[in-house]
Design a protein around this motif. Sequence first.
Motif, PDB file in Angstrom:
ATOM      1  N   LEU A 197      23.879   9.792  -4.584  1.00 21.74           N
ATOM      2  CA  LEU A 197      24.890  10.694  -3.509  1.00 21.74           C
ATOM      3  C   LEU A 197      24.278  12.173  -3.893  1.00 21.74           C
ATOM      4  CD1 LEU A 197      28.265   8.919  -3.681  1.00 21.74           C
ATOM      5  CD2 LEU A 197      26.724   9.278  -1.575  1.00 21.74           C
ATOM      6  N   ASP A 198      24.244  12.872  -2.780  1.00 22.30           N
ATOM      7  CA  ASP A 198      23.899  14.270  -2.790  1.00 22.30           C
ATOM      8  C   ASP A 198      25.330  15.003  -3.123  1.00 22.30           C
ATOM      9  OD1 ASP A 198      22.159  16.818  -2.135  1.00 22.30           O
ATOM     10  OD2 ASP A 198      24.014  17.032  -0.824  1.00 22.30           O
ATOM     11  N   ALA A 200      26.270  18.068  -3.233  1.00 21.65           N
ATOM     12  CA  ALA A 200      26.729  19.242  -2.578  1.00 21.65           C
ATOM     13  C   ALA A 200      27.543  18.590  -1.215  1.00 21.65           C
ATOM     14  CB  ALA A 200      25.849  20.049  -2.093  1.00 21.65           C
ATOM     15  N   THR A 201      26.631  17.786  -0.531  1.00 22.09           N
ATOM     16  CA  THR A 201      27.306  17.007   0.571  1.00 22.09           C
ATOM     17  C   THR A 201      28.670  16.179   0.368  1.00 22.09           C
ATOM     18  OG1 THR A 201      25.260  16.687   1.449  1.00 22.09           O
ATOM     19  CG2 THR A 201      26.821  15.221   2.402  1.00 22.09           C
ATOM     20  N   LEU A 202      28.633  15.574  -1.009  1.00 20.06           N
ATOM     21  CA  LEU A 202      29.787  14.615  -1.355  1.00 20.06           C
ATOM     22  C   LEU A 202      31.136  15.847  -1.772  1.00 20.06           C
ATOM     23  CD1 LEU A 202      31.121  12.154  -2.377  1.00 20.06           C
ATOM     24  CD2 LEU A 202      30.258  12.738  -4.835  1.00 20.06           C
ATOM     25  N   ALA A 204      31.481  18.725  -0.121  1.00 19.31           N
ATOM     26  CA  ALA A 204      31.859  19.206   1.156  1.00 19.31           C
ATOM     27  C   ALA A 204      32.766  18.266   1.959  1.00 19.31           C
ATOM     28  CB  ALA A 204      30.621  19.654   2.109  1.00 19.31           C
ATOM     29  N   CYS A 205      32.370  16.917   1.609  1.00 17.37           N
ATOM     30  CA  CYS A 205      33.106  15.753   2.364  1.00 17.37           C
ATOM     31  C   CYS A 205      34.466  15.627   1.654  1.00 17.37           C
ATOM     32  CB  CYS A 205      32.289  14.393   2.017  1.00 17.37           C
ATOM     33  SG  CYS A 205      33.358  13.197   2.862  1.00 17.37           S
ATOM     34  N   LYS A 207      36.340  17.698  -0.693  1.00 17.59           N
ATOM     35  CA  LYS A 207      37.349  18.665  -1.336  1.00 17.59           C
ATOM     36  C   LYS A 207      38.547  18.833  -0.286  1.00 17.59           C
ATOM     37  CE  LYS A 207      34.807  22.702   1.014  1.00 17.59           C
ATOM     38  NZ  LYS A 207      33.867  23.911   0.910  1.00 17.59           N
ATOM     39  N   GLU A 217      35.958  22.036  -6.276  1.00 20.24           N
ATOM     40  CA  GLU A 217      35.358  22.900  -5.614  1.00 20.24           C
ATOM     41  C   GLU A 217      34.376  23.978  -6.398  1.00 20.24           C
ATOM     42  OE1 GLU A 217      36.538  24.807  -2.078  1.00 20.24           O
ATOM     43  OE2 GLU A 217      38.644  23.919  -2.223  1.00 20.24           O
ATOM     44  N   GLN A 221      29.408  21.035  -8.646  1.00 22.32           N
ATOM     45  CA  GLN A 221      28.046  21.184  -8.650  1.00 22.32           C
ATOM     46  C   GLN A 221      27.551  21.687  -9.920  1.00 22.32           C
ATOM     47  OE1 GLN A 221      26.431  20.538  -5.642  1.00 22.32           O
ATOM     48  NE2 GLN A 221      24.596  20.882  -6.769  1.00 22.32           N
TER      49      GLN A 221
END
Length: 293
Positions: A197-198, A200-202, A204-205, A207, A217, A221
């Motif tokens: 899984l990416d 940053a995308t995770l 953003a999904c 948080k 948050e 990363q």
Amino acid sequence: MNVSFIGLGVMGYPMAGHLVKAGFTVTVYNRTEAKAKAWAEQFGGHYAATVEECVRHAEVVLTCVGNDDDVRCMTTSASGALAFMQPGAILVDHTTTSALLAEELAAAAQHVGVRFMDAPVSGGQAGAENGVLTIMCGGEKALFDQLQPVFDAYGRSSVLMGAVGQGQRAKMVNQICIAGVLNGLSEGLILAENAGLDIATLVACLKNGAAGSWQMENRAQTMAENQFDFGFAIDWMIKDLGFCLDEAERQGIRLPMTEKTAQAYRALSAQGDGRMDTSVLIKAVKNDSQKTA
């Protein structure tokens, strides 16, 4: 109002600065005098060469130092603040300490006619720099109300938790919750990494959902990138979790997750990671996951 601030670490330095910006007359003391002088030059406040000089004319004295022994040195020793403060003045300790020390300080302050409140803070260095700390207070309601202009200078929220010592006990709960979030976040990131899984995308999904947290948050990363050289050092968390476990023993209970996390942090410190941010816990969790794989 004349305010004195003792202890210019990563928290105290900006907190004292916010007091100047809020219009208080501020005098600071730090064991490293050069740091106090630099603070005075930056913020336009005053610095003192001794604790006595710092507190003698203060209406409110604030301390934010390292541990219980540091607090005693700055407050109840022969050269500490209580030996020189005016009767009727207020002593506030923002250090994270044991609840027993808060009760000890309250008794020592009362003996010389000084009022006392324990008020540990949460929000880390960023919270101190941005003036948005959470302040957990123990003491009398009238004193809490009187201190609101001071707390508002560097806090987003200040809450009276009860009698002296209850502020420190609330901070213990805060640290236990952080430890739990970091354990869960570490395991989640390990699974995410192995599943491709990416991150940053995770984040953003997730948080803004039920799993969201300050740690997710602000640290997910960097945890995934093995960056830990900032924030709240684990050597301080070891101290704080020790207070939690001591208090649990006094209450006749066990805190298994807290015990395990404290042990993991001690092991990380022993291998040289003591000054790393608490999010470095992922290294210990990852090691455990590999052992059982």
